[in-house]
Design an enzyme around this catalytic site. Structure first.
Site, PDB file in Angstrom:
ATOM      1  CE1 TYR A 177     -14.945 -20.768  -1.067  1.00 36.92           C
ATOM      2  CE2 TYR A 177     -14.973 -20.406   1.314  1.00 36.92           C
ATOM      3  CZ  TYR A 177     -14.326 -20.327   0.090  1.00 36.92           C
ATOM      4  OH  TYR A 177     -13.050 -19.812   0.029  1.00 36.92           O
ATOM      5  CE  LYS A 206     -11.533 -22.683  -1.643  1.00 36.98           C
ATOM      6  NZ  LYS A 206     -10.370 -22.780  -2.565  1.00 36.98           N
TER       7      LYS A 206
HETATM    8  N1  NAP Z   1     -10.891 -14.071  -2.274  1.00 40.11           N
HETATM    9  C1  NAP Z   1     -10.893 -14.500  -0.983  1.00 40.11           C
HETATM   10  O1  NAP Z   1     -11.147 -13.743  -0.029  1.00 40.11           O
HETATM   11  C2  NAP Z   1     -10.550 -15.945  -0.693  1.00 40.11           C
HETATM   12  C3  NAP Z   1     -10.588 -16.415   0.635  1.00 40.11           C
HETATM   13  C4  NAP Z   1     -10.262 -17.739   0.899  1.00 40.11           C
HETATM   14  C5  NAP Z   1      -9.906 -18.582  -0.148  1.00 40.11           C
HETATM   15  N2  NAP Z   1      -9.879 -18.088  -1.426  1.00 40.11           N
HETATM   16  C6  NAP Z   1      -9.489 -18.969  -2.518  1.00 40.11           C
HETATM   17  O2  NAP Z   1      -8.345 -18.431  -3.137  1.00 40.11           O
HETATM   18  C7  NAP Z   1      -8.323 -18.785  -4.515  1.00 40.11           C
HETATM   19  C8  NAP Z   1      -8.145 -17.536  -5.377  1.00 40.11           C
HETATM   20  O3  NAP Z   1      -9.140 -16.593  -5.076  1.00 40.11           O
HETATM   21  P1  NAP Z   1      -9.296 -15.274  -5.975  1.00 40.11           P
HETATM   22  O4  NAP Z   1     -10.091 -14.324  -5.166  1.00 40.11           O
HETATM   23  O5  NAP Z   1      -7.981 -14.871  -6.517  1.00 40.11           O
HETATM   24  O6  NAP Z   1     -10.242 -15.852  -7.144  1.00 40.11           O
HETATM   25  P2  NAP Z   1     -10.436 -15.335  -8.651  1.00 40.11           P
HETATM   26  O7  NAP Z   1      -9.877 -13.978  -8.848  1.00 40.11           O
HETATM   27  O8  NAP Z   1     -11.891 -15.567  -8.988  1.00 40.11           O
HETATM   28  O9  NAP Z   1      -9.543 -16.353  -9.505  1.00 40.11           O
HETATM   29  C9  NAP Z   1      -9.890 -17.692  -9.641  1.00 40.11           C
HETATM   30  C10 NAP Z   1      -9.552 -18.111 -11.067  1.00 40.11           C
HETATM   31  O10 NAP Z   1      -9.811 -19.524 -11.197  1.00 40.11           O
HETATM   32  C11 NAP Z   1     -10.403 -19.720 -12.473  1.00 40.11           C
HETATM   33  N3  NAP Z   1     -11.180 -20.944 -12.539  1.00 40.11           N
HETATM   34  C12 NAP Z   1     -12.401 -21.176 -11.990  1.00 40.11           C
HETATM   35  N4  NAP Z   1     -12.845 -22.392 -12.329  1.00 40.11           N
HETATM   36  C13 NAP Z   1     -11.886 -22.956 -13.098  1.00 40.11           C
HETATM   37  C14 NAP Z   1     -11.786 -24.200 -13.760  1.00 40.11           C
HETATM   38  N5  NAP Z   1     -12.782 -25.117 -13.711  1.00 40.11           N
HETATM   39  N6  NAP Z   1     -10.690 -24.465 -14.487  1.00 40.11           N
HETATM   40  C15 NAP Z   1      -9.687 -23.536 -14.563  1.00 40.11           C
HETATM   41  N7  NAP Z   1      -9.723 -22.326 -13.961  1.00 40.11           N
HETATM   42  C16 NAP Z   1     -10.819 -22.047 -13.230  1.00 40.11           C
HETATM   43  C17 NAP Z   1     -11.295 -18.509 -12.646  1.00 40.11           C
HETATM   44  O11 NAP Z   1     -11.663 -18.370 -13.987  1.00 40.11           O
HETATM   45  P3  NAP Z   1     -13.130 -17.744 -14.339  1.00 40.11           P
HETATM   46  O12 NAP Z   1     -13.075 -16.340 -13.852  1.00 40.11           O
HETATM   47  O13 NAP Z   1     -13.237 -17.894 -15.809  1.00 40.11           O
HETATM   48  O14 NAP Z   1     -14.119 -18.561 -13.565  1.00 40.11           O
HETATM   49  C18 NAP Z   1     -10.396 -17.392 -12.122  1.00 40.11           C
HETATM   50  O15 NAP Z   1      -9.569 -16.849 -13.131  1.00 40.11           O
HETATM   51  C19 NAP Z   1      -9.619 -19.555  -4.759  1.00 40.11           C
HETATM   52  O16 NAP Z   1      -9.380 -20.939  -4.655  1.00 40.11           O
HETATM   53  C20 NAP Z   1     -10.509 -19.090  -3.622  1.00 40.11           C
HETATM   54  O17 NAP Z   1     -11.538 -20.031  -3.300  1.00 40.11           O
HETATM   55  C21 NAP Z   1     -10.193 -16.806  -1.720  1.00 40.11           C
END
Ligand code: NAP
Length: 229
Positions: free
Chosen positions: A147, A151
């Site tokens: 991961y 990132k």
């Molecule tokens: N949540 C945390 O604590 C956290 C911490 C640090 C960084 N982040 C980053 O913040 C961002 C948002 O996080 P989140 O928690 O809101 O995530 P999330 O709710 O899982 O939303 C991510 C979205 O991206 C879509 N996606 C994944 N692969 C894709 C692809 N190949 N093409 C187009 N869309 C795609 C997913 O669709 P599917 O559901 O269909 O896969 C999902 O709708 C991410 O980049 C994550 O790594 C999150």
């Protein structure tokens, strides 16, 4: 923060952070293209007012180009791209799979690169790209090698593209969240103090600033957004 008149494409727009950014950008006066791999936003996620593009795998260059081109057509141009598509896996090296490294690279880095390459044909002077890295990628811990490598890639990509686009007056920045207060995180860490986590809206506000005219002098920045974690 006004984004009146701005035309913004948001990837991962049907997820927790993506939806918060779409809603905040609409509220700030932008027109928004919401792009995601999911076919439609989950029940209860209201993206009314956004142009929706579901079923798009942004890690495929042709799909990313088609989606961005279609978004540009609907919005009448493009001023900014927010790369939010991404995901997480916890897996130790001893018990994990090599494929996890490919998977996270694909979802976290390749999507952002493909969408940005597609957007570059449309962004003009004053354009904006905002990426989402991760605070945990500044120094990896056990179980997050794949991961944090993916990132870290997002962070290096941000810096490289920021340098490449300086002469075009297009800024490229990234936010580095600690833990976002999302339903999956609450389920996975039920005993944590959720009040310390970053609210999606708080992160959206930082992203909106980076998209705004007020952030014209900020580029190549990796901005920790940690809440009280
Ligand atoms: N949540 C945390 O604590 C956290 C911490 C640090 C960084 N982040 C980053 O913040 C961002 C948002 O996080 P989140 O928690 O809101 O995530 P999330 O709710 O899982 O939303 C991510 C979205 O991206 C879509 N996606 C994944 N692969 C894709 C692809 N190949 N093409 C187009 N869309 C795609 C997913 O669709 P599917 O559901 O269909 O896969 C999902 O709708 C991410 O980049 C994550 O790594 C999150």
């Amino acid at each position: 923060m006004s984004l009146a008149g701005k035309r913004i494409a948001v990837t991962g727009a049907f997820g927790t952070l993506g939806a918060a950014v779409v809603q905040a950008a609409l509220h700030a006066g932008a027109t928004v293209a919401a792009i995601d791999r999911a076919d439609a936003p989950p029940a209860g996620v209201d993206l009314a007012g956004a142009h929706r593009f579901g079923g798009i795998d942004l890690a495929e260059a042709a799909s990313a180009k088609n989606a961005i081109d279609a978004a540009v057509k609907e919005l009448g141009g493009l001023d900014a791209l927010v790369n939010i598509a991404g995901t997480f896996r916890w897996e130790t090296l001893a018990e994990g799979k090599l494929e996890t490294w490919d998977f996270l690279y694909r979802v976290n880095l390749r999507t952002a690169v493909a969408a940005s390459q597609a957007a570059l044909a449309h962004l003009r002077e004053g354009g904006r790209i905002v990426n989402v890295g991760a605070l945990s990628a500044l120094k990896a811990g056990a179980g997050v090698g794949a991961y944090t490598a993916s990132k870290s890639g997002v962070m290096r990509f941000t810096e490289a593209l920021a340098e490449e686009l300086k002469e075009r007056d297009i800024t490229v920045n990234a936010v580095l969240p600690s833990i976002i207060d999302t339903p999956p995180n609450r389920k996975d860490m039920p005993k944590a103090d959720f009040g310390k986590w970053v609210k999606p809206r708080q992160l959206a506000d930082v992203i909106l600033f980076l998209l705004s005219d007020q952030a014209a002098a900020v580029t190549g920045a990796l901005i920790p957004v940690v809440g009280r974690v």
